[in-house]
Scaffold this motif. Structure first.
Motif, PDB file in Angstrom:
ATOM      1  N   THR A  15       0.852  -1.184   0.000  1.00 48.00           N
ATOM      2  CA  THR A  15       0.000   0.000   0.000  1.00 48.00           C
ATOM      3  C   THR A  15       0.886   1.231   0.000  1.00 48.00           C
ATOM      4  N   LEU A  16       0.842   2.001  -1.101  1.00 47.35           N
ATOM      5  CA  LEU A  16       1.668   3.205  -1.235  1.00 47.35           C
ATOM      6  C   LEU A  16       0.835   4.345  -1.805  1.00 47.35           C
ATOM      7  N   GLY A  17       1.115   5.564  -1.371  1.00 53.53           N
ATOM      8  CA  GLY A  17       0.460   6.742  -1.909  1.00 53.53           C
ATOM      9  C   GLY A  17      -0.974   6.912  -1.460  1.00 53.53           C
ATOM     10  N   ASP A  18      -1.366   6.283  -0.355  1.00 54.52           N
ATOM     11  CA  ASP A  18      -2.761   6.273   0.069  1.00 54.52           C
ATOM     12  C   ASP A  18      -3.177   7.487   0.889  1.00 54.52           C
ATOM     13  N   ASN A  19      -2.265   8.411   1.151  1.00 53.32           N
ATOM     14  CA  ASN A  19      -2.576   9.622   1.902  1.00 53.32           C
ATOM     15  C   ASN A  19      -2.519  10.809   0.949  1.00 53.32           C
ATOM     16  N   ALA A  20      -3.415  11.781   1.120  1.00 56.22           N
ATOM     17  CA  ALA A  20      -3.461  12.947   0.225  1.00 56.22           C
ATOM     18  C   ALA A  20      -2.141  13.713   0.220  1.00 56.22           C
ATOM     19  N   ALA A  21      -1.358  13.618   1.292  1.00 53.46           N
ATOM     20  CA  ALA A  21      -0.073  14.328   1.374  1.00 53.46           C
ATOM     21  C   ALA A  21       1.065  13.570   0.681  1.00 53.46           C
ATOM     22  N   ASP A  22       0.816  12.335   0.251  1.00 55.41           N
ATOM     23  CA  ASP A  22       1.842  11.542  -0.437  1.00 55.41           C
ATOM     24  C   ASP A  22       2.019  12.013  -1.878  1.00 55.41           C
ATOM     25  N   VAL A  23       3.246  11.897  -2.382  1.00 54.71           N
ATOM     26  CA  VAL A  23       3.544  12.105  -3.795  1.00 54.71           C
ATOM     27  C   VAL A  23       4.226  10.829  -4.264  1.00 54.71           C
ATOM     28  N   THR A  24       3.599  10.124  -5.218  1.00 55.52           N
ATOM     29  CA  THR A  24       4.100   8.825  -5.650  1.00 55.52           C
ATOM     30  C   THR A  24       4.212   8.807  -7.165  1.00 55.52           C
ATOM     31  N   ASN A  25       5.448   8.691  -7.663  1.00 53.40           N
ATOM     32  CA  ASN A  25       5.700   8.685  -9.101  1.00 53.40           C
ATOM     33  C   ASN A  25       6.637   7.545  -9.468  1.00 53.40           C
ATOM     34  N   PHE A  26       6.079   6.526 -10.119  1.00 56.43           N
ATOM     35  CA  PHE A  26       6.858   5.415 -10.644  1.00 56.43           C
ATOM     36  C   PHE A  26       6.755   5.466 -12.166  1.00 56.43           C
ATOM     37  N   VAL A  27       7.873   5.430 -12.867  1.00 55.60           N
ATOM     38  CA  VAL A  27       7.835   5.421 -14.328  1.00 55.60           C
ATOM     39  C   VAL A  27       7.614   4.001 -14.826  1.00 55.60           C
ATOM     40  N   GLY A  28       8.449   3.070 -14.406  1.00 54.99           N
ATOM     41  CA  GLY A  28       8.303   1.652 -14.721  1.00 54.99           C
ATOM     42  C   GLY A  28       8.021   0.914 -13.434  1.00 54.99           C
ATOM     43  N   LEU A  29       7.000   0.058 -13.410  1.00 57.22           N
ATOM     44  CA  LEU A  29       6.582  -0.574 -12.161  1.00 57.22           C
ATOM     45  C   LEU A  29       6.421  -2.077 -12.346  1.00 57.22           C
ATOM     46  N   ASN A  30       7.019  -2.831 -11.401  1.00 59.51           N
ATOM     47  CA  ASN A  30       6.900  -4.280 -11.376  1.00 59.51           C
ATOM     48  C   ASN A  30       6.499  -4.656  -9.955  1.00 59.51           C
ATOM     49  N   VAL A  31       5.324  -5.282  -9.780  1.00 58.40           N
ATOM     50  CA  VAL A  31       4.827  -5.591  -8.441  1.00 58.40           C
ATOM     51  C   VAL A  31       4.526  -7.072  -8.276  1.00 58.40           C
ATOM     52  N   THR A  32       4.796  -7.560  -7.061  1.00 63.91           N
ATOM     53  CA  THR A  32       4.403  -8.901  -6.640  1.00 63.91           C
ATOM     54  C   THR A  32       3.871  -8.774  -5.226  1.00 63.91           C
ATOM     55  N   GLY A  33       2.608  -9.135  -5.022  1.00 62.39           N
ATOM     56  CA  GLY A  33       2.030  -9.026  -3.688  1.00 62.39           C
ATOM     57  C   GLY A  33       0.643  -9.632  -3.651  1.00 62.39           C
ATOM     58  N   ALA A  34       0.027  -9.586  -2.474  1.00 59.53           N
ATOM     59  CA  ALA A  34      -1.338 -10.086  -2.310  1.00 59.53           C
ATOM     60  C   ALA A  34      -2.302  -9.012  -2.796  1.00 59.53           C
ATOM     61  N   ASN A  35      -2.688  -8.090  -1.927  1.00 57.62           N
ATOM     62  CA  ASN A  35      -3.523  -6.957  -2.317  1.00 57.62           C
ATOM     63  C   ASN A  35      -2.603  -5.773  -2.533  1.00 57.62           C
ATOM     64  N   VAL A  36      -2.655  -5.184  -3.705  1.00 58.91           N
ATOM     65  CA  VAL A  36      -1.754  -4.087  -4.063  1.00 58.91           C
ATOM     66  C   VAL A  36      -2.582  -2.827  -4.318  1.00 58.91           C
ATOM     67  N   THR A  37      -2.292  -1.777  -3.538  1.00 59.63           N
ATOM     68  CA  THR A  37      -2.937  -0.480  -3.701  1.00 59.63           C
ATOM     69  C   THR A  37      -1.849   0.565  -3.838  1.00 59.63           C
ATOM     70  N   ILE A  38      -1.766   1.184  -5.013  1.00 60.12           N
ATOM     71  CA  ILE A  38      -0.776   2.225  -5.263  1.00 60.12           C
ATOM     72  C   ILE A  38      -1.506   3.395  -5.909  1.00 60.12           C
ATOM     73  N   THR A  39      -1.503   4.536  -5.217  1.00 56.93           N
ATOM     74  CA  THR A  39      -2.106   5.747  -5.764  1.00 56.93           C
ATOM     75  C   THR A  39      -0.983   6.559  -6.390  1.00 56.93           C
ATOM     76  N   GLU A  40      -1.053   6.730  -7.706  1.00 53.32           N
ATOM     77  CA  GLU A  40       0.007   7.345  -8.513  1.00 53.32           C
ATOM     78  C   GLU A  40      -0.290   8.799  -8.841  1.00 53.32           C
ATOM     79  N   ASP A  41       0.737   9.639  -8.819  1.00 54.10           N
ATOM     80  CA  ASP A  41       0.610  11.036  -9.217  1.00 54.10           C
ATOM     81  C   ASP A  41       1.124  11.261 -10.635  1.00 54.10           C
ATOM     82  N   SER A  42       1.299  10.197 -11.390  1.00 53.51           N
ATOM     83  CA  SER A  42       1.802  10.291 -12.767  1.00 53.51           C
ATOM     84  C   SER A  42       1.169   9.174 -13.593  1.00 53.51           C
TER      85      SER A  42
END
Length: 168
Positions: free
Chosen positions: A107-134
């Protein structure tokens, strides 16, 4: 280069930086102490790898990102029991980000104050929540065994040859 064996939790809340292609590595050692959890940038610190990579790897616990994390090459985070961030975290990676926590949540970027920018993304997990600013792009084989929730400010795309897998 500094090698220090630490048992339990590693907390890093100062400024760590490198330039000219250096790599910042924080990991549990298979021959040294077992690292339970890694709390990264918890005190509002900054971790910057100018021209280099950041590797965060716990061999028996979770990773909590915080402060400002900037990598102009790659960010790799491996955790056995989850990857999260604290409110106000800024993550900016211009290369590929590999986030791996098989069987656990990311879980990343889930707060309004977070800034999350991934250009290339590779994920392995159970439940994945990523809030992106890009506009993120999935690369490689991505495996989510539960739910994938990924609101973003831009279009989400796949790199040619990318294979998103969802088990479960």
């Amino acid at each position: 280069t500094t090698n220090t064996a630490v048992a339990g939790t590693i907390t890093i809340d100062s400024v760590i930086s490198t330039s000219g292609g250096g790599t910042i590595t924080i990991q549990g050692s298979s021959t040294g102490a077992t690292v339970g959890n890694i709390v990264f940038g918890a005190g509002g610190g900054a971790v910057t790898a100018g021209g280099g990579a950041i590797l965060i790897d716990t061999n028996n616990g979770s990773v909590t990102l915080g402060g400002t994390i900037t990598a102009s090459s790659t960010l790799t985070v491996n955790a056995t029991t989850g990857i999260t961030d604290i409110a106000g975290t800024a993550i900016n990676v211009t290369g590929t980000s590999i986030l791996s926590s098989p069987g656990s949540d990311i879980t990343l970027g889930d707060n309004a104050a977070d800034v999350t920018n991934f250009v290339g993304l590779n994920v392995t997990g159970a439940n994945v929540t990523i809030t992106e600013d890009s506009a993120p792009r999935f690369v490689g084989v991505n495996t989510v065994t539960g739910n994938l929730f990924m609101p973003s400010a831009g279009a989400i795309s796949n790199l040619r040859g990318c294979r998103p897998d969802r088990d479960g």
